[in-house]
Motif scaffolding. Structure first.
Motif, PDB file in Angstrom:
ATOM      1  N   PHE A  18       0.544  -1.286   0.051  1.00  9.26           N
ATOM      2  CA  PHE A  18      -0.017  -0.015  -0.097  1.00  9.26           C
ATOM      3  C   PHE A  18       1.031   1.321  -0.028  1.00  9.26           C
ATOM      4  O   PHE A  18       0.541   2.239  -0.701  1.00  9.26           O
ATOM      5  N   LEU A  19       1.926   1.069   0.542  1.00  7.86           N
ATOM      6  CA  LEU A  19       3.015   2.392   0.847  1.00  7.86           C
ATOM      7  C   LEU A  19       4.293   1.845   0.613  1.00  7.86           C
ATOM      8  O   LEU A  19       5.240   1.527   1.257  1.00  7.86           O
ATOM      9  N   PRO A  20       4.430   2.001  -0.815  1.00  7.47           N
ATOM     10  CA  PRO A  20       5.915   1.452  -1.530  1.00  7.47           C
ATOM     11  C   PRO A  20       7.024   2.477  -0.904  1.00  7.47           C
ATOM     12  O   PRO A  20       8.152   2.014  -1.008  1.00  7.47           O
ATOM     13  N   PHE A  21       6.885   3.213  -0.161  1.00  8.46           N
ATOM     14  CA  PHE A  21       7.993   4.110   0.334  1.00  8.46           C
ATOM     15  C   PHE A  21       8.505   3.561   1.305  1.00  8.46           C
ATOM     16  O   PHE A  21       9.619   4.126   1.822  1.00  8.46           O
ATOM     17  N   LEU A  22       7.803   2.610   2.059  1.00  6.39           N
ATOM     18  CA  LEU A  22       8.247   1.952   3.460  1.00  6.39           C
ATOM     19  C   LEU A  22       9.482   1.354   3.071  1.00  6.39           C
ATOM     20  O   LEU A  22       9.660   0.595   2.146  1.00  6.39           O
ATOM     21  N   PRO A  23      10.628   1.585   4.090  1.00  8.32           N
ATOM     22  CA  PRO A  23      11.770   0.568   4.020  1.00  8.32           C
ATOM     23  C   PRO A  23      11.996  -0.738   4.225  1.00  8.32           C
ATOM     24  O   PRO A  23      12.700  -1.027   5.043  1.00  8.32           O
ATOM     25  N   SER A  24      11.153  -1.362   3.342  1.00  2.48           N
ATOM     26  CA  SER A  24      10.865  -2.797   4.080  1.00  2.48           C
ATOM     27  C   SER A  24      12.175  -3.723   3.808  1.00  2.48           C
ATOM     28  O   SER A  24      12.571  -4.486   4.436  1.00  2.48           O
ATOM     29  N   GLY A  25      12.968  -3.514   2.525  1.00  3.73           N
ATOM     30  CA  GLY A  25      13.989  -4.021   2.512  1.00  3.73           C
ATOM     31  C   GLY A  25      15.047  -3.889   3.382  1.00  3.73           C
ATOM     32  O   GLY A  25      15.645  -4.673   3.988  1.00  3.73           O
ATOM     33  N   ALA A  54      21.224  -4.094  -2.754  1.00  5.40           N
ATOM     34  CA  ALA A  54      19.812  -4.033  -2.931  1.00  5.40           C
ATOM     35  C   ALA A  54      19.489  -2.891  -4.020  1.00  5.40           C
ATOM     36  O   ALA A  54      18.717  -3.094  -4.779  1.00  5.40           O
ATOM     37  N   THR A  55      19.952  -1.726  -3.503  1.00  2.00           N
ATOM     38  CA  THR A  55      19.444  -0.423  -4.315  1.00  2.00           C
ATOM     39  C   THR A  55      19.827  -0.650  -5.636  1.00  2.00           C
ATOM     40  O   THR A  55      19.263  -0.245  -6.807  1.00  2.00           O
ATOM     41  N   SER A  56      21.097  -0.957  -5.818  1.00  3.57           N
ATOM     42  CA  SER A  56      21.753  -1.125  -6.999  1.00  3.57           C
ATOM     43  C   SER A  56      20.961  -2.219  -8.102  1.00  3.57           C
ATOM     44  O   SER A  56      20.712  -1.953  -9.284  1.00  3.57           O
ATOM     45  N   ILE A  57      20.895  -3.100  -7.216  1.00  3.93           N
ATOM     46  CA  ILE A  57      20.026  -4.431  -8.207  1.00  3.93           C
ATOM     47  C   ILE A  57      18.498  -3.653  -8.637  1.00  3.93           C
ATOM     48  O   ILE A  57      18.291  -4.148  -9.877  1.00  3.93           O
TER      49      ILE A  57
END
Length: 204
Positions: free
Chosen positions: A25-32, A178-181
């Motif tokens: 619902f909130l894709p800005f959450l830093p789940s990873g 993770a960000t680069s991938i």
């Protein structure tokens, strides 16, 4: 590990699982980032990575199910969100179009790849939810994608926890990787779309 440290680790795991559930619902959450941090905080607990990966996969799948159900029912807040964000609505229509007529294998690849693109999971869930096509096939692919992503993000944190001696360095390297991938996958998706758009249309 002492009881205080175990309690702290448990809270990190709970926050990570809730973030994975909510980022549909909130894709800005830093789940990873939270999942990686939870891995680092529980690295000394036997079997913790497998348990955490299972919990993350289940949470990810349940988030998809919840957003898909709300989209199917035409939840007012989702309609308002699409109305206020024309770019999101356009992305949803593009994903719907890209899934039309796809084979099971190709559609499954789309669902899995969407897990690795920032915001891709949300767009995909909304696209399926607003599509007249039945959702049972998507749920199978969603479960597979949840397992793949959970295994990937937990393994990433686990590997870096063994390669580096400090938690902050392991976290920094894991998040950077993770960000680069994710960025690389997003570029490949955009490139594929440009190539597909450039192909001539068969008049037949």
């Amino acid at each position: 590990m002492g009881s205080a440290a175990l309690l702290t680790s448990s809270w990190f795991c709970v926050l990570a699982v809730l973030a994975v559930l909510g980022d549909a619902f909130l894709p800005f959450l830093p789940s990873g980032t939270l999942v990686i941090l939870a891995v680092l905080k529980t690295e000394r607990i036997a079997g913790a990575p497998l348990i955490l990966a299972g919990a993350v996969a289940l949470s990810s799948f349940l988030g998809d199910v919840a957003l898909l159900a709300l989209a199917r029912r035409g939840a007012p807040f989702l309609r308002r969100r699409l109305a206020k964000r024309p770019k999101l609505a356009t992305s949803v229509r593009k994903v719907q179009h890209s899934l039309d007529g796809r084979t099971n294998r190709t559609a499954a690849a789309v669902v899995i790849v969407a897990r690795f693109v920032p915001g891709g999971r949300t767009v995909l869930d909304l696209a399926i939810g607003h599509s007249p096509a039945p959702s049972h096939r998507f749920l199978r692919w969603s479960a597979l994608a949840a397992l793949v992503w959970a295994g990937y993000i937990v393994t990433l944190g686990w590997l870096n926890s063994h390669w580096f001696n400090t938690t902050w360095l392991s976290l920094a390297v894991s998040c950077a990787a993770a960000t680069s991938i994710s960025a690389a996958v997003a570029r490949l998706v955009r490139r594929h779309r440009r190539l597909a758009a450039a192909l001539p249309v068969d008049p037949a």
